[in-house]
Design a protein around this motif. Structure first.
Motif, PDB file in Angstrom:
ATOM      1  N   LEU A 277       0.859  -1.173   0.000  1.00 52.40           N
ATOM      2  CA  LEU A 277       0.000   0.000   0.000  1.00 52.40           C
ATOM      3  C   LEU A 277       0.901   1.230   0.000  1.00 52.40           C
ATOM      4  O   LEU A 277       1.430   1.634   1.045  1.00 52.40           O
ATOM      5  N   TYR A 278       1.092   1.797  -1.179  1.00 55.03           N
ATOM      6  CA  TYR A 278       1.948   2.976  -1.322  1.00 55.03           C
ATOM      7  C   TYR A 278       1.552   3.634  -2.635  1.00 55.03           C
ATOM      8  O   TYR A 278       1.821   3.107  -3.710  1.00 55.03           O
ATOM      9  N   ASN A 279       0.879   4.770  -2.554  1.00 56.73           N
ATOM     10  CA  ASN A 279       0.285   5.377  -3.744  1.00 56.73           C
ATOM     11  C   ASN A 279       1.360   5.715  -4.772  1.00 56.73           C
ATOM     12  O   ASN A 279       2.239   6.546  -4.517  1.00 56.73           O
ATOM     13  N   LEU A 280       1.267   5.082  -5.953  1.00 53.52           N
ATOM     14  CA  LEU A 280       2.293   5.212  -6.970  1.00 53.52           C
ATOM     15  C   LEU A 280       1.676   5.370  -8.350  1.00 53.52           C
ATOM     16  O   LEU A 280       0.626   4.801  -8.658  1.00 53.52           O
ATOM     17  N   ASP A 281       2.364   6.130  -9.187  1.00 48.68           N
ATOM     18  CA  ASP A 281       1.997   6.326 -10.582  1.00 48.68           C
ATOM     19  C   ASP A 281       2.678   5.218 -11.389  1.00 48.68           C
ATOM     20  O   ASP A 281       3.829   5.349 -11.799  1.00 48.68           O
ATOM     21  N   VAL A 282       1.960   4.115 -11.574  1.00 48.01           N
ATOM     22  CA  VAL A 282       2.546   2.933 -12.208  1.00 48.01           C
ATOM     23  C   VAL A 282       2.145   2.905 -13.678  1.00 48.01           C
ATOM     24  O   VAL A 282       0.983   2.716 -14.012  1.00 48.01           O
ATOM     25  N   PHE A 283       3.133   3.075 -14.524  1.00 52.76           N
ATOM     26  CA  PHE A 283       2.904   3.105 -15.967  1.00 52.76           C
ATOM     27  C   PHE A 283       2.540   1.711 -16.475  1.00 52.76           C
ATOM     28  O   PHE A 283       3.280   0.759 -16.273  1.00 52.76           O
ATOM     29  N   GLN A 284       1.365   1.603 -17.119  1.00 55.28           N
ATOM     30  CA  GLN A 284       0.917   0.330 -17.714  1.00 55.28           C
ATOM     31  C   GLN A 284       1.030  -0.805 -16.694  1.00 55.28           C
ATOM     32  O   GLN A 284       1.830  -1.713 -16.813  1.00 55.28           O
ATOM     33  N   TYR A 285       0.190  -0.729 -15.679  1.00 52.27           N
ATOM     34  CA  TYR A 285       0.329  -1.699 -14.596  1.00 52.27           C
ATOM     35  C   TYR A 285       0.026  -3.122 -15.053  1.00 52.27           C
ATOM     36  O   TYR A 285      -0.773  -3.362 -15.936  1.00 52.27           O
ATOM     37  N   GLU A 286       0.723  -4.031 -14.417  1.00 49.73           N
ATOM     38  CA  GLU A 286       0.520  -5.453 -14.683  1.00 49.73           C
ATOM     39  C   GLU A 286      -0.656  -5.979 -13.862  1.00 49.73           C
ATOM     40  O   GLU A 286      -1.037  -5.397 -12.855  1.00 49.73           O
TER      41      GLU A 286
END
Length: 941
Positions: A277-286
């Motif tokens: 749980l750590y708010n992240l901007d994940v590009f094209q998440y898996e």
């Protein structure tokens, strides 16, 4: 919105368009770069915590130190390895809840306790000691049903319901609390309370062990600073993590802790990373993994056939959640074999929470039903805000509609092709050089005229306002924030700067209430030039996203208001952005109008401020499929207003996928199509006449059900009932539903099973509930439950079933927007159960203001029993005038009557026309003509 520049890449001196650079260099790969994001082994506190093996706890509770007041128990805990003392506080709370807090007794400086998430101080319930021996203290938790056992050595807590053990705390001995300290501290640690049976002066051997333990700790990498790729995170007071384990006997199914692109039922993590749980901007998440995404709600639910309970871990720092089970990996056959031979152990799930900083502050929600848990959690963090009616309609978005002509043409295209929609959206390109609160003077020179044209059509617009502010001395917003000292600071005291869409940007400190108040004031019509009352807001990139920061976010040693480090508040940032924005939209109307704000980052309590979407998905079938469990997970933790980008944000959907996504999205709470800058246009009329017809049918189905959706959102606001819910919530004893996440309920009335497979010729439907009956909403075919069957499908099929015993209000006249339907007549769909009965509700107000809080509303109840349909008020306080009337009643599963009559309270009977279809057992009663607000009875004889 699309996201990141890979770490280690130096931004260009001249930003010719971050979006263009990004799409040119980074889009072709279209997959997450895992190296940008930490694993547990790369997160030093997670690695340290996870090295601890289950066993006897080094902590003991000094029962002789116990202090009991009316609402809480205080006991000191001692770590016998280093003689550090902690304070345990246990609160009995009203509504079948227990709060457990553990903190340092004399910390080097205060440790962070999460503000602004709880609605207030929870109402206490009396604690009473009901028994005690040398090593155990027994208390009642606000009543006779639940008891708390405190074991002294080793320390553990057990909560019992009657004689049943419901939950244990620290039974695996994994409580771990890293104290704040000064670097190179050589002072001997002292305890506030001596060990039992000791004179308080540790012997020479113990002191030596303690110093050796400290030395080892301080020599371990990551204790005082931590490097990930090119970024170093300083820790001026050393390690500060906290961890605690919970054991759930009798539970095999746990849910919640969004946001993850995973199944609804949480997996065990013994052989994988914990859920992060750590708010992240994940590009094209898996998909189907435990990696962190854009939002975090640290609420976990456990369910079995006897009860539901929740664990709410109130901590806004980076958090990892480990899940283990004594039945993991066992097949159903193996479990049956074990049971038959009498060697079966009680199923148990163990959950371990680990956070980087703060204190241990956890609420145990004891249910016992799913709806009890929802209400308990809502009593702490609030319910889903009641959205404006228009926001439940269809939203048309892409990155980006080019200019005012483009907006005008798209808007006209919906009318030309007879398609309803409510909102058109503008992404980052609408602003002047990515300077939010502005308009590009060449592309959008007359925004008020553009908005006025939409208003004439009774439509709305949403424009993006992100929380990264372009550093530009000619930009008023930047100058004001800097002059007021409202930016987040770096560790050296200067304004924290990073790279995002505008290039070099600074980040407003939304933890500062003065900053939030100022931000809210910027939405006033005289501050946000070109804005009008039909312009609403989208907050993106609010994790916060920092393209050149560690893990594409802010450095943990950045400093916020009050001197708190970013590590303490990280997961709160997005909530504060949405809160300040929503407050601004309310304030601009003088407190009269409801806001609409969409956010990407969120935390516990975000449901109070608007809607959430599942971020930057892809035009792939698996992404369509995963949207269902992702939204169900959100709904379980109070966030009902959820949806996924229809069609997928990245890539280009094949036409079949696009149509199927419209069909699925129409039956999710937030319904928006969105697409990336580099994708071909996807407006519904660009895919051939046959597909246009299919999409039109979908949109019309959505709009016909808006009264039902709106009523369900009223129930979510009033009673904490999730709008979109897993089957097990409605059928809590049906084990077949516990891991099911390809179909779901809307309220208690509609069961939906979207088609999410390519080239599908059929789907497997499961209808739950003993003695239940369901009806296909399209054909009225009747199915008795429980049963599973294969349903053949065509390109137009959307498998939706109305549950017997329910009444659903609809408005069936096609219009261009929801506002145009306000006074349209209703049709009631009455689906009878096996007892020939049904019930439903309808909530009506003006759809946009807060006047419902002053009782300007109607809340109606419809009951069908013994051949009579009665309408009455569910809340006599409500008073709202409407010209809507009852146009039709469709009764499904009925036998043929000889006559149908209408009677009003105190009036005479009026005969009504009706038709009966013997093939479907459906009665259609035409034009009762009565105002929907009236008390009436329709009798069938």
């Amino acid at each position: 919105m699309i996201t990141t520049q890979p770490q280690g890449v130096t931004p260009p001196i001249r930003l010719l368009g971050v979006a263009l650079l990004f799409s040119t260099f980074f889009l072709p790969a279209l997959s997450v770069d895992r190296s940008n994001f930490k694993t547990c082994d790369q997160s030093s506190f997670c690695k340290r915590q996870r090295k601890l093996e289950p066993g006897s706890s080094p902590y003991r509770a000094v029962l002789g130190s116990a202090k009991l007041s009316a609402d809480k128990l205080e006991i000191q805990l001692i770590d016998d390895k280093n003689q550090v003392s902690l304070l345990l506080e246990v609160f009995g709370l009203n509504g079948n809840m227990t709060r457990i807090k553990i903190n340092e007794i004399n910390p080097l400086k205060p440790r962070y306790e999460v503000p602004d998430v709880l609605l207030g101080t929870p109402i206490p319930a009396n604690l009473q000691v009901t028994g005690q021996d040398d090593n155990t203290l027994e208390l009642s938790l606000g009543g006779a049903e639940h008891k708390l056992l405190v074991t002294g050595t080793p320390f553990r807590l057990d909560i019992l319901s009657g004689r049943d053990l419901v939950l244990s705390v620290n039974s695996r001995g994994l409580l771990h609390f890293e104290r704040l300290r000064e670097r190179k501290d050589t002072d001997t640690e002292k305890t506030d309370v001596p060990p039992e049976g000791d004179d308080g002066n540790p012997g020479e051997e113990e002191a030596t062990k303690e110093e050796e333990s400290k030395k080892v700790d301080e020599d371990e990498p990551g204790m005082w600073d931590e490097t990930f790729k090119t970024h170093t995170d300083t820790k001026p007071n050393g390690p500060s993590s906290v961890g605690l384990d919970f054991s759930l006997p009798g539970f095999e199914h746990v849910y919640g802790i969004p946001e993850h692109a995973d199944n609804l039922r949480l997996r065990t993590t013994e052989s994988t990373d914990p859920y992060r749980l750590y708010n992240l901007d994940v590009f094209q998440y898996e998909l189907y993994n435990t990696m962190a995404l854009y939002g975090s709600v640290p609420l976990l639910l456990a369910h079995n056939v006897q009860r539901t309970l929740g664990i709410f871990w109130l901590n806004a720092a980076e958090t990892w959640v480990d899940i283990s089970s004594n039945t993991a990996g066992k097949t159903l056959l193996g479990k049956m074999f074990q049971y038959i031979h009498g060697g079966g152990e009680t199923p148990q799930t163990d959950v371990r929470w680990m956070s980087e900083s703060g204190i241990i502050d956890v609420f145990v929600l004891l249910g016992p039903t799913p709806h009890d848990v929802f209400k308990q959690y809502a009593s702490l963090t609030g319910t889903q805000s009641l959205p404006p009616y228009f926001s439940l309609g269809y939203h048309q978005c892409r990155w980006n509609y080019n200019d005012e002509d483009d907006v005008r043409n798209v808007d006209a295209g919906f009318d030309e092709h007879d398609l309803p929609y409510d909102v058109i959206w503008l992404d980052i390109e609408h602003a002047d050089g990515k300077r939010y609160f502005t308009w590009d003077p060449h592309k959008f020179p007359t925004p008020k005229d553009m908005l006025s044209n939409l208003k004439d059509k009774r439509r709305k617009m949403v424009a993006i306002v992100d929380p990264h502010i372009k550093i530009d001395s000619g930009y008023r917003i930047h100058n004001e924030i800097r002059s007021r000292g409202f930016y987040v600071k770096n560790k050296d005291g200067g304004d924290y700067e990073g790279w995002c869409w505008p290039g070099s940007a600074a980040y407003p400190d939304f933890t500062n209430p003065e900053m939030r108040a100022w931000w809210s004031s910027m939405f006033a019509y005289d501050q946000y030039e070109g804005s009008t009352e039909n312009l609403f807001v989208w907050n993106d990139m609010n994790e916060p996203s920092v393209f050149n920061g560690p893990e594409v976010t802010m450095h943990k040693d950045a400093i916020h208001w009050g001197g708190w480090e970013h590590r303490d508040i990280h997961n709160l940032y997005g909530l504060y952005v949405q809160k300040a924005t929503a407050d601004g939209l309310i304030q601009r109307s003088g407190g009269k109008e409801r806001p609409f704000v969409l956010t990407r980052a969120f935390f516990a309590g975000s449901q109070r401020y608007g809607a959430v979407w599942t971020g930057d998905n892809a035009a792939e079938w698996d992404h369509l499929k995963i949207s269902i469990p992702m939204c169900l997970s959100l709904s379980l933790v109070g966030i009902s207003f959820c949806g996924a980008d229809v069609g997928g944000f990245f890539k280009n959907p094949e036409t079949e996928l696009l149509v199927r996504w419209y069909q699925a999205g129409a039956y999710q709470p937030f319904f928006r199509a969105h697409a990336h800058l580099d994708t071909p246009r996807r407006e519904p009329w660009l895919h051939g006449d046959d597909n246009l017809k299919l999409i039109r049918e979908v949109l019309q189905q959505r709009y016909a059900l808006l009264p039902f959706w709106y009523t369900e959102f009223y129930r979510a606001w009033r009673d904490a009932e999730p709008v979109m819910r897993p089957l097990w919530v409605e059928f809590p004893t049906d084990v077949s539903t516990f891991a099911m996440d390809d179909q779901y309920m809307i309220g208690s009335a509609l069961l939906v099973h979207p088609v999410t497979e390519a080239n599908s010729r059929g789907v497997q439907i499961y209808l739950p509930g003993v003695g239940e009956v369901f009806y296909d909403v399209h054909s009225y075919q009747k199915y008795e439950a429980p049963q599973s069957f294969y349903l053949p499908v065509t390109s137009s099929s959307i498998p939706v079933y109305q549950r017997g015993g329910t009444i659903i209000p609809r408005k069936n006249r096609p219009r261009r927007s929801s506002d145009c339907m306000h006074d349209d007549p209703f049709t009631l769909h009455v689906a009878l159960n096996l007892q020939g009965e049904a019930r439903g509700e309808l909530f009506i107000d003006d759809g946009h203001s807060f006047n419902y809080e002053q009782n300007e509303f109607l809340y109606r109840e419809f009951n069908y029993s013994r051949g009579e349909l009665k309408s009455s008020s569910l809340d006599p306080r409500g008073n709202f005038e409407t010209s809507s009337w009852l146009e039709r009643v469709i009764i499904i599963g009925a036998s043929q009557p000889t006559s149908v009559t209408l009677s009003l309270l105190g009036g005479s009977e009026t005969p009504l026309e009706f038709e009966y279809d013997a093939h479907t057992s459906v009665i259609t009663v035409r034009k009762p003509g009565v105002n929907i607000a009236a008390d009436f009875t329709i009798s069938l004889r």
